[in-house]
Design a protein around this motif. Structure first.
Motif, PDB file in Angstrom:
ATOM      1  N   PRO A  70     -82.803 -48.137   0.953  1.00 54.60           N
ATOM      2  CA  PRO A  70     -81.863 -47.767   0.315  1.00 54.60           C
ATOM      3  C   PRO A  70     -82.254 -48.114  -0.972  1.00 54.60           C
ATOM      4  CG  PRO A  70     -81.344 -48.811   2.034  1.00 54.60           C
ATOM      5  CD  PRO A  70     -82.554 -48.893   2.609  1.00 54.60           C
ATOM      6  N   ALA A  71     -83.072 -48.945  -1.399  1.00 52.84           N
ATOM      7  CA  ALA A  71     -83.307 -48.970  -2.612  1.00 52.84           C
ATOM      8  C   ALA A  71     -83.598 -47.397  -3.201  1.00 52.84           C
ATOM      9  CB  ALA A  71     -84.389 -50.250  -2.931  1.00 52.84           C
ATOM     10  N   LEU A  72     -85.070 -47.073  -2.082  1.00 55.67           N
ATOM     11  CA  LEU A  72     -85.235 -46.137  -2.738  1.00 55.67           C
ATOM     12  C   LEU A  72     -84.708 -44.371  -2.638  1.00 55.67           C
ATOM     13  CD1 LEU A  72     -88.175 -44.646  -3.659  1.00 55.67           C
ATOM     14  CD2 LEU A  72     -88.324 -43.933  -0.923  1.00 55.67           C
ATOM     15  N   ALA A  73     -83.707 -44.823  -2.206  1.00 51.05           N
ATOM     16  CA  ALA A  73     -83.033 -43.645  -2.253  1.00 51.05           C
ATOM     17  C   ALA A  73     -82.424 -44.215  -2.983  1.00 51.05           C
ATOM     18  CB  ALA A  73     -81.692 -43.527  -1.012  1.00 51.05           C
ATOM     19  N   ALA A  74     -81.770 -45.531  -3.744  1.00 49.94           N
ATOM     20  CA  ALA A  74     -81.004 -45.659  -5.047  1.00 49.94           C
ATOM     21  C   ALA A  74     -81.399 -44.798  -5.828  1.00 49.94           C
ATOM     22  CB  ALA A  74     -80.558 -46.890  -5.379  1.00 49.94           C
ATOM     23  N   ALA A  75     -83.008 -45.184  -6.496  1.00 51.39           N
ATOM     24  CA  ALA A  75     -83.472 -44.583  -7.222  1.00 51.39           C
ATOM     25  C   ALA A  75     -84.163 -43.369  -7.218  1.00 51.39           C
ATOM     26  CB  ALA A  75     -85.040 -45.101  -7.331  1.00 51.39           C
ATOM     27  N   PHE A  76     -83.720 -42.221  -5.985  1.00 51.38           N
ATOM     28  CA  PHE A  76     -84.515 -41.381  -5.874  1.00 51.38           C
ATOM     29  C   PHE A  76     -83.039 -40.532  -6.514  1.00 51.38           C
ATOM     30  CE2 PHE A  76     -83.654 -36.875  -3.424  1.00 51.38           C
ATOM     31  CZ  PHE A  76     -84.555 -36.623  -3.968  1.00 51.38           C
ATOM     32  N   LEU A  77     -82.360 -41.009  -6.069  1.00 49.79           N
ATOM     33  CA  LEU A  77     -80.538 -40.271  -6.755  1.00 49.79           C
ATOM     34  C   LEU A  77     -79.945 -40.228  -8.437  1.00 49.79           C
ATOM     35  CD1 LEU A  77     -78.271 -41.736  -4.279  1.00 49.79           C
ATOM     36  CD2 LEU A  77     -78.438 -39.190  -4.594  1.00 49.79           C
ATOM     37  N   ASP A  78     -81.130 -41.896  -8.730  1.00 52.58           N
ATOM     38  CA  ASP A  78     -80.579 -42.106 -10.214  1.00 52.58           C
ATOM     39  C   ASP A  78     -81.691 -40.770 -11.016  1.00 52.58           C
ATOM     40  OD1 ASP A  78     -79.677 -43.352 -12.241  1.00 52.58           O
ATOM     41  OD2 ASP A  78     -81.848 -44.535 -12.306  1.00 52.58           O
ATOM     42  N   GLY A  79     -83.194 -40.554 -10.214  1.00 57.06           N
ATOM     43  CA  GLY A  79     -83.861 -40.064 -10.520  1.00 57.06           C
ATOM     44  C   GLY A  79     -83.408 -38.443 -10.821  1.00 57.06           C
TER      45      GLY A  79
END
Length: 235
Positions: free
Chosen positions: A45-54
């Motif tokens: 979930p943390a990586l997905a949030a970073a990916f969506l932000d990026g």
């Protein structure tokens, strides 16, 4: 790690480090084992949030929409695998293998959406993938079958899709930014290494060393992060 100077990336990096440390201590420390039930499910979930932000500004681009969608799907399926593999039963193991099998298929579909022409393929990388498949699939299948005959086919099939995922990352369109391709490909190589070490620990080692757990998680989390960063930088 993946998206510098942004909070979601910093959270993912902190979780990855903490879980790597806890993984290495879990066999001798019950608190570390319990802590992993919090840390590991939070990774994707943390990586997905970073990916969506990026990828926020480039989301929806016709050229890379399938690449982004497939990567997000792979992260979601990886979360399912992470949670399942916290269990110690055969059912948990097979559920985790199935979930990661789906994650690799999603990555393959994502990478195929930006595939280059045949003459542009990284033939060295493809030969490595083929060699690994020819050796690892039968070895791991046989080793798993010695523990439980019902594991032979699932483990061999998983090894096949893992090598195919790595191979698909060597077929990317050379028009993509070189740094993005290198980052993504380094990520898939580390993911391959992580799963290879995990399989060796489970099926070949008679007495796994705690450091092996840390190696598995460090290569896995960095690999996933680099794949996400490479995809985010590809457009």
């Amino acid at each position: 790690m993946s998206f510098p100077k942004k909070l979601p990336a910093a959270v993912y990096a902190a979780l990855a480090v903490a879980d790597t440390v806890a993984a290495g201590r879990q066999s001798s420390s019950p608190p570390a084992r319990r802590l992993r039930y919090v840390l590991k499910p939070a990774l994707m979930p943390a990586l997905a949030a970073a990916f969506l932000d990026g990828t926020r500004e480039r989301r929806g681009s016709s050229d890379t929409s399938l690449l982004h969608t497939g990567t997000a799907a792979a992260q979601a399926l990886s979360w399912g695998g992470d949670v399942a593999l916290l269990g110690s039963s055969e059912k948990s193991f097979l559920t985790g293998v199935g979930s990661f099998f789906g994650a690799h298929l999603a990555y393959i579909a994502a990478f195929a959406s930006v595939r280059g022409e045949r003459e542009d393929y990284d033939t060295t990388g493809l030969k490595v993938a083929l060699g690994l498949w020819l050796t690892a699939a039968p070895v791991m299948g046989i080793a798993a079958g010695r523990q439980d005959p019902s594991l032979r086919v699932p483990v061999a099939a998983y090894t096949t899709v893992l090598c195919a995922m790595f191979a698909s990352s060597r077929m990317l369109d050379p028009a993509l930014p070189p740094s993005a391709r290198r980052t993504l490909q380094t990520g898939t190589a580390l993911f391959l290494l992580s799963d290879s070490v995990l399989a060796a620990q489970k099926f070949l080692l008679t007495k796994p060393h705690p450091i092996v757990e840390s190696v598995v998680m460090s290569t896995y989390t960095v690999g996933q992060g680099l794949i996400a960063r490479g995809v985010a930088s590809a457009s």
